[in-house]
Write a protein that holds these residues in place. Sequence first.
Motif, PDB file in Angstrom:
ATOM      1  N   GLY A   1       0.795  -1.221   0.000  1.00 21.25           N
ATOM      2  CA  GLY A   1       0.000   0.000   0.000  1.00 21.25           C
ATOM      3  C   GLY A   1       0.827   1.271   0.000  1.00 21.25           C
ATOM      4  N   GLN A   2       0.276   2.304   0.641  1.00 20.68           N
ATOM      5  CA  GLN A   2       0.923   3.614   0.654  1.00 20.68           C
ATOM      6  C   GLN A   2       2.256   3.599   1.384  1.00 20.68           C
ATOM      7  N   ALA A   3       2.377   2.716   2.370  1.00 20.48           N
ATOM      8  CA  ALA A   3       3.607   2.680   3.160  1.00 20.48           C
ATOM      9  C   ALA A   3       4.825   2.429   2.280  1.00 20.48           C
ATOM     10  N   TRP A   4       4.652   1.641   1.228  1.00 19.42           N
ATOM     11  CA  TRP A   4       5.765   1.316   0.335  1.00 19.42           C
ATOM     12  C   TRP A   4       6.354   2.581  -0.280  1.00 19.42           C
ATOM     13  N   ARG A   5       5.517   3.582  -0.559  1.00 17.71           N
ATOM     14  CA  ARG A   5       5.979   4.829  -1.188  1.00 17.71           C
ATOM     15  C   ARG A   5       6.380   5.903  -0.179  1.00 17.71           C
ATOM     16  N   SER A   6       6.273   5.628   1.083  1.00 17.00           N
ATOM     17  CA  SER A   6       6.501   6.663   2.086  1.00 17.00           C
ATOM     18  C   SER A   6       7.991   6.927   2.305  1.00 17.00           C
ATOM     19  N   PHE A   7       8.278   7.974   3.064  1.00 18.50           N
ATOM     20  CA  PHE A   7       9.654   8.311   3.417  1.00 18.50           C
ATOM     21  C   PHE A   7      10.182   7.396   4.519  1.00 18.50           C
ATOM     22  N   GLY A   8       9.277   6.676   5.181  1.00 20.64           N
ATOM     23  CA  GLY A   8       9.713   5.694   6.171  1.00 20.64           C
ATOM     24  C   GLY A   8      10.027   6.277   7.537  1.00 20.64           C
TER      25      GLY A   8
ATOM     26  N   SER B   1       8.943  18.650  20.962  1.00 22.80           N
ATOM     27  CA  SER B   1       9.930  19.423  21.715  1.00 22.80           C
ATOM     28  C   SER B   1      11.350  19.048  21.327  1.00 22.80           C
ATOM     29  N   VAL B   2      11.533  17.839  20.832  1.00 22.92           N
ATOM     30  CA  VAL B   2      12.859  17.347  20.440  1.00 22.92           C
ATOM     31  C   VAL B   2      12.729  16.567  19.133  1.00 22.92           C
ATOM     32  N   PRO B   3      13.835  16.315  18.436  1.00 24.02           N
ATOM     33  CA  PRO B   3      13.786  15.484  17.224  1.00 24.02           C
ATOM     34  C   PRO B   3      13.376  14.046  17.554  1.00 24.02           C
ATOM     35  N   ARG B   4      12.404  13.527  16.777  1.00 25.28           N
ATOM     36  CA  ARG B   4      11.931  12.142  16.987  1.00 25.28           C
ATOM     37  C   ARG B   4      11.692  11.403  15.675  1.00 25.28           C
ATOM     38  N   PHE B   5      11.953  12.024  14.529  1.00 27.22           N
ATOM     39  CA  PHE B   5      11.625  11.460  13.230  1.00 27.22           C
ATOM     40  C   PHE B   5      12.789  10.593  12.750  1.00 27.22           C
ATOM     41  N   HIS B   6      12.646   9.271  12.908  1.00 28.77           N
ATOM     42  CA  HIS B   6      13.700   8.325  12.562  1.00 28.77           C
ATOM     43  C   HIS B   6      13.446   7.790  11.161  1.00 28.77           C
ATOM     44  N   ILE B   7      14.346   8.103  10.228  1.00 27.01           N
ATOM     45  CA  ILE B   7      14.187   7.653   8.846  1.00 27.01           C
ATOM     46  C   ILE B   7      14.659   6.209   8.731  1.00 27.01           C
ATOM     47  N   THR B   8      13.761   5.343   8.314  1.00 30.18           N
ATOM     48  CA  THR B   8      14.089   3.933   8.163  1.00 30.18           C
ATOM     49  C   THR B   8      15.049   3.747   6.993  1.00 30.18           C
ATOM     50  N   TRP B   9      16.087   2.954   7.224  1.00 36.66           N
ATOM     51  CA  TRP B   9      17.048   2.644   6.168  1.00 36.66           C
ATOM     52  C   TRP B   9      16.323   1.791   5.130  1.00 36.66           C
TER      53      TRP B   9
ATOM     54  N   VAL C   1      10.316  -0.333   5.629  1.00 39.02           N
ATOM     55  CA  VAL C   1       9.315  -0.535   6.676  1.00 39.02           C
ATOM     56  C   VAL C   1       8.431  -1.736   6.362  1.00 39.02           C
ATOM     57  N   VAL C   2       7.983  -1.842   5.118  1.00 42.04           N
ATOM     58  CA  VAL C   2       7.044  -2.923   4.786  1.00 42.04           C
ATOM     59  C   VAL C   2       7.749  -4.257   4.542  1.00 42.04           C
ATOM     60  N   GLU C   3       9.048  -4.226   4.210  1.00 43.49           N
ATOM     61  CA  GLU C   3       9.740  -5.458   3.818  1.00 43.49           C
ATOM     62  C   GLU C   3       9.643  -6.576   4.846  1.00 43.49           C
TER      63      GLU C   3
END
Length: 549
Positions: free
Chosen positions: A43-50, A136-144, A150-152
């Motif tokens: 689905g959409q998750a495949w195209r996301s930034f992760g 309040s702090v950075p929390r956005f972890h980009i999946t490798w 993410v979907v794999e």
Amino acid sequence: MAYDADAIVIGAGLAGLVAATELADAGKRVIILDQEPEQTLGGQAWRSFGGLFFVDSPEQRRLRIRDLRALALQDWMGSAAFDRDEDHWPRRWAEAYIDFAAGEKRSWLHAQGMRWFPVVGWAERGGSLATGHGNSVPRFHITWGTGTGVVEPFIRRAREAEQNGRISFRFRHRVTALVTNAGSVDGVEGEILVPSDVKRSEPSSRIVAGSFRLRAQAIIVSSGGIGGNHHLVRRNWPRRLGTPKHLISGVPDHVDGLMLGIAERAGAHLINGDRMWHYVEGVHNWDPIWTKHAIRILPGPSSLWFDADGNRLPAPCMPGFDTLSTLDYIMKSGYDYSWFVLNQTIVKKEFTLSGSEQNPDFTSKSWRQVAKRALGGVPAPVQAFLDNGEDFIVEKELPDLVWRMNALTGDNLIDERRLRAQIEARDREVDNPYTKDAQITAIRGARNYIGDRLVRVVPPHKILDPKHGPLIAVRLNILTRKSLGGIETDLSARALKADGEPLAGVYAAGEAAGFGGGGMHGYNSLEGTFLGGCIFSGRIAGRAAAKSV
């Protein structure tokens, strides 16, 4: 009549895959239905930034980010602003999700092979008080591997379960009704669509080739939201945000929301339909895949933001700070578009485009390409939009830039002298290490964080300085994306009826459930929480359904 499976999962996106694999791991037989062809699996998750939201992660600690469950809960509740009677379950889901994000979420995903980029992103920074909206702090972890990463693990688990007979995929199966017997939903019926070989996310045929009827003890609705259906978006659009004339789509056509109405007719209670998460930094994709295909700019904090009349937006309406406050401001301007004005220095470091395709370095897991991005130069996907995107204008001189801005919209609203005066006023503020300009203060604050200083935020400088040119203007449009409301569920992901009692046999997960409870985000997202919400609610739905059958 015998059951065809122990459980039926409607939707082969991330939430559905998580739910199905949890059921299969519990030894249950599962049928996954999806109206799209097999090539759209994930689905959409495949195209996301992760992006994934973690609290007190090793990545944060290595960067000396001090995060706590209490701080994350403060940020979530300040952003959600729950204020309705039906927010009982959304609030409880929010608290449970914070526990998950601060607890086993990362270790559980890590054990399945997921990894993350070491620099944590700082999305939705807020710009108000400590108790208001924002991280309040950075929390956005980009999946490798971005969304594909993410979907794999869940596709792998589902395919393994398919081989051992626990999971069966039925693509091109569109559910049209939930079937009730003796007060319990125990089946689905629908239409079989003709086979389709379209590429992932391209519109597929809706020609009907047959029908089907299947029975199971548990039905999990994980069919997604309404972002690709502009009729439903407009019907649910909140009065508080005006009425947009023009919308472009950040999700494919098949994100049609029709399953929500089907669930409602079977007795499920839909809540918070007017809570949505649509972006204001949308640009038309120069190489579109779906109808009105849009891409979102993920901006750093330095671009100047102007409304259609050429008025600079006030704090907290700054790039990357408060999405819905900015949407509210823009809609009240009388127009549904706005402008970024920036220069080459800013675009090199601060422009990222959302999505796996627009970030080939992260998606392909290439450290060499990531290093090239960090060392400078406009990323190739961004340069492609500068060269080909209808919303992008590049000029050396401001009068030429303004002329083309007016020509693009045909509204002739931008006065070059007024625009110059505002930019020059801002530029004067960078002459000193202190300022009354909230955006410059925010930029300097961002650069106190090593992650932003290294890869995300340029030093404050004069926008009109030729050394940093050429100048760039970007027309920004409203881009549809996420539903924040949906099917009301309890903490076991059981769909609830209007009287608060469970709709027997039915569970809901992912965006169809407002990512949990019928709207665990409340009015605002902290970002990185949509994929995580699919994972969390899918896991709960799968495990709860497995115990019930």
